[in-house]
Design an enzyme around this catalytic site. Sequence first.
Site, short mmCIF file in Angstrom:
data_model
loop_
_atom_site.label_atom_id
_atom_site.label_comp_id
_atom_site.label_asym_id
_atom_site.label_seq_id
_atom_site.Cartn_x
_atom_site.Cartn_y
_atom_site.Cartn_z
NE ARG A 234 -11.67 -4.74 2.94
CZ ARG A 234 -10.73 -4.87 1.90
NH1 ARG A 234 -9.52 -5.10 1.92
NH2 ARG A 234 -11.07 -3.92 0.83
CD GLU A 263 -7.44 -0.74 7.61
OE1 GLU A 263 -7.30 -0.05 6.51
OE2 GLU A 263 -6.91 -2.15 7.58
CG HIS A 282 -5.45 -1.41 4.00
ND1 HIS A 282 -6.93 -1.40 4.31
CD2 HIS A 282 -5.36 -2.08 2.48
CE1 HIS A 282 -7.79 -2.23 3.56
NE2 HIS A 282 -6.66 -2.52 2.52
#
Length: 319
Positions: A234, A263, A282
């Site tokens: 993360r 993000e 991601h």
Amino acid sequence: MSKRQTNILVFSPNLTDVEAYVESIRKEGYLSVQGATTFEEAEKYLPNTEVILAWKFPTQLLNKPISSSVRWFQSMGAGVNDLVTDPSIPKDMFITRIVDQFGTYISEYVFSFLLDIVKDGPRMRQAQLKQSWDSFTSDTLKGKTIGIAGLGSIGAEIVRKARAFDMNVNGLSFSGKQASLVDQHYFPNQWLEFVKELDYLVQTLPLTDQTHYVINKDILLAMKPNACLINVGRGALINEDHLISVMQSGHLQAAILDVFEKEPLPKGHILWSMPNVYVTSHLSGPSTVEGVSHFFIKNLKRYLEEQPLHGLVDRKLGY
């Protein structure tokens, strides 16, 4: 024999995914399934719903009377720090996350970059562009030391692949249950000792109060000057300001970042343009419809048979 039915709501902003999930579940004989992609649709179908399979669900609906029948919330992803800390989700509601699905994808992601760096892929590609016969001897992963922070299913698969490259493998975890997988095991009070001999540090930890900004300036500076950092856990595991400062000083060979504090990573952010930082969106551990559906249906059977659920989240631990 007909299967016991329960009302299921599938939610995602992506209509194509929702339709595919609904179809997969119905094919298994569970027919009472509705799909939603918006707040309004979720609000419409929540009454009498018992089970939710979702991604980016409008959780503010879960503390309203229309959600009183919901007993179990299955996330489509592995990370649940946002759900664990969400006050809208009743304390007696089961939360489960996807487990044992991402090790193959994420470990391949990690080693695709490590191999590119150790074999100097950029130099080879540049030589081709220049039509230059640049014959050189590249380095090898053999004998290098990789440290994996987090030894769950993802970390364990990275360990397995590191063994295939004849690497030294160290690990850090909170429980120590998987300590036998690695050559040297460390606990969270040993971070400085853990990182100082590593050539590569891979972060797979969940985000909790204990792991927020666990990688800071002190940890980064304790690493070898030519070490590489990889984050597939993360974003907020790493203090990005500290990382930028340390790397601008010339410390660390590279940072491979698939996750970020914010993000999508904003346009113009300095991480995009730093020459020794690799930015990806991601994507290292995708939640596929096939994989998530398979996991959910197996868990649904366990739920209906009142067996313990796989991936059950411990809210005290944060994952």
